[in-house]
Design a protein around this motif. Structure first.
Motif, PDB file in Angstrom:
ATOM      1  N   ALA A 337       0.856  -1.185   0.000  1.00 23.78           N
ATOM      2  CA  ALA A 337       0.000   0.000   0.000  1.00 23.78           C
ATOM      3  C   ALA A 337       0.893   1.236   0.000  1.00 23.78           C
ATOM      4  N   SER A 341      -3.254   5.501   1.296  1.00 25.43           N
ATOM      5  CA  SER A 341      -4.219   4.511   1.788  1.00 25.43           C
ATOM      6  C   SER A 341      -4.117   4.387   3.301  1.00 25.43           C
ATOM      7  N   ARG A 464      -7.307   0.522  -0.476  1.00 21.71           N
ATOM      8  CA  ARG A 464      -5.934   0.402  -0.947  1.00 21.71           C
ATOM      9  C   ARG A 464      -5.530   1.649  -1.725  1.00 21.71           C
TER      10      ARG A 464
END
Length: 479
Positions: A337, A341, A464
């Motif tokens: 990620a 996020s 995400r």
């Protein structure tokens, strides 16, 4: 003479005395001092009953005022002088009530009772004494914890006036400890709170933002009149360490790192920062455990560990009640990620804590919460403002939280459009004005790409990418 009585009469007299002794104990439990009045110790009984009725009347008045004015009750229980008096009052009440129980036991003439009855009276007296006195002493301990928490957590500075009817509080999060508050923050968020309604807006600033200005006339503005444009190392979260290396510039400032960061946030957003709160994310784990966990909607499989270390597990998707360890990793995980996020997930945790931390839970677990809080937060909000912010927090629980994060694609963090950021801030704080000016095209529909990337609306999708919880009218729905 008693030995001359028939056995049945002696047993009947013994039962009467036992019932009388028990009644005296129960009278002391329900109406302290009544046993002494019945037994002829009128002075002691009158004093005890006057105190008891005085306490009942005082409690009733406090309850009545609380129903009309919540602020009064909050101020009452956050005043350290009153808490000190209340602490010693509860201790005195515990000692006095225990004395009345022992005196009622003596008035019941235990030596005149049969052996089994004497033992029963000792047991009853012991249970009542320890139960009542123990409860009062525990309440005194909770009051002490409350007082120590207020003294440790909050400052003694001057309360600040609102700006345009709002309080703006800078939230800085990182792996800080008792002697490490100067380290670079991992998260930088401004919560702007309407001083009347408690309705809040969260503004997230990426820690890696470059080339930004400072508030006009501030210490940092004098050092960098053209903005913080000294290369890739001059990120927003590096200001804390820069200020720590240049302490002489910040004369009279207790925390140069926070001051420098506040001046940058003011320059970027156009908001006046009134207070700050530095959140120790590791201490946050203890807070979550203290309140019994937090329920979160996990949209993606979140790795535990990674980025320099092995992945040791995962937080699986679904609506889950997470403990402190898992909540911390939900908020901090960067494996597979990015920072944006992670910012979104951190906002979801903030929103969940706001709406799930009920007053009942605070009361029942106050000791653990207070202990965790002192390790979690350091703030300059003065003690005189505790009631104000407590009341605003209670109002905020019933309302959606709007959120705006200045992240790609809305903002190029390497070369941010400051005018666009300030416009987005105004639109988020005054959405009705923004919608009126924008007409039908002012807000993107849920589930469709937002044309104006970053003020309101946006699809509620995977965290995400971070978009949904970074740009939303209702953070709870986006999370």
């Amino acid at each position: 003479m008693q030995s001359a009585l028939p056995p049945d009469h002696r047993r009947q007299l013994g039962r009467i005395r036992f019932r009388r002794a028990v009644a005296l104990m129960l009278m002391t439990l329900v109406l302290p001092g009544s046993a002494q009045l019945v037994a002829g110790r009128k002075e002691t009984g009158r004093i005890a009953m006057r105190i008891w009725f005085g306490l009942i009347v005082s409690f009733g008045l406090l309850l009545l005022i609380g129903l009309v004015n919540n602020t009064f009750v909050i101020e009452f229980f956050t005043n350290t002088t009153i808490l000190t008096l209340l602490r010693f009052g509860l201790m005195g009440l515990a000692i006095g009530w225990a004395y009345l129980f022992i005196d009622a036991w003596r008035i019941g003439e235990p030596l005149a009772l049969a052996q089994k009855q004497r033992l029963a009276m000792v047991g009853i007296n012991g249970v009542l004494c320890f139960a009542v006195a123990g409860a009062l002493l525990f309440a005194s301990h909770i009051v002490t914890v409350q007082k120590d928490w207020i003294t440790t957590m909050f400052g003694t500075g001057k309360a600040q006036e609102t700006t345009d009817g709002r309080y703006n509080v800078l939230l800085l999060g990182g792996d800080s400890g008792a002697d490490r508050w100067g380290l670079r923050p991992d998260s930088i968020t401004v919560v702007s709170i309407d001083a009347k309604t408690g309705k809040s807006v969260l503004f997230g600033l990426p820690r890696n933002m470059l080339n930004f200005p400072f508030a006009k006339g501030s210490i940092m503005d004098m050092q960098f009149p053209d903005g913080f444009n000294c290369g890739p190392e001059c990120e927003l979260n590096s200001l804390a360490t820069w200020a720590a290396d240049h302490k002489p510039l910040f004369k009279g400032v207790k925390n140069p790192g926070v001051e420098a960061t506040s001046e940058a946030v003011e320059g970027i957003t156009g908001l006046k920062i009134h207070y700050f709160a530095m959140v120790n994310l590791k201490g946050f784990r203890k807070m979550v455990d203290a309140v019994g966990g937090v329920t979160l909607n996990v949209r993606d499989r979140i790795p535990i560990g990674g980025v320099g270390g092995p992945v040791t597990g995962y937080i699986e998707p679904g609506k889950r009640k997470l403990n402190g360890f898992d909540t911390l990793w939900f908020a901090r995980s960067r494996e597979s990620a990015d920072d944006y996020s992670r910012m979104a997930r951190q906002k979801c945790v903030m929103n969940a804590m706001l709406h799930q931390l009920s007053p009942t839970k605070v009361v029942t677990k106050f000791g653990d919460i207070a202990k965790a809080s002192t390790q979690l937060i350091k703030t300059n909000i003065p003690r005189s403002e505790i009631s104000t912010f407590t009341e605003l927090a209670l109002k905020a629980r019933s309302q959606p939280v709007r959120t705006v994060s200045f992240v790609p694609p809305m903002i190029n963090t390497g070369k941010p459009d400051i005018a666009k950021i300030k416009k987005a801030v105004k639109q988020a704080i005054h959405p009705k004005k923004a919608k009126k000016g924008a007409g039908k095209s002012g807000t993107a529909k849920a589930g469709s790409p937002a044309k104006n990337q970053g003020t309101t609306g946006g699809a509620i999708g995977s965290l995400r990418s971070g978009y949904a919880a970074n740009q939303a009218d209702d953070l709870g729905a986006a999370c």
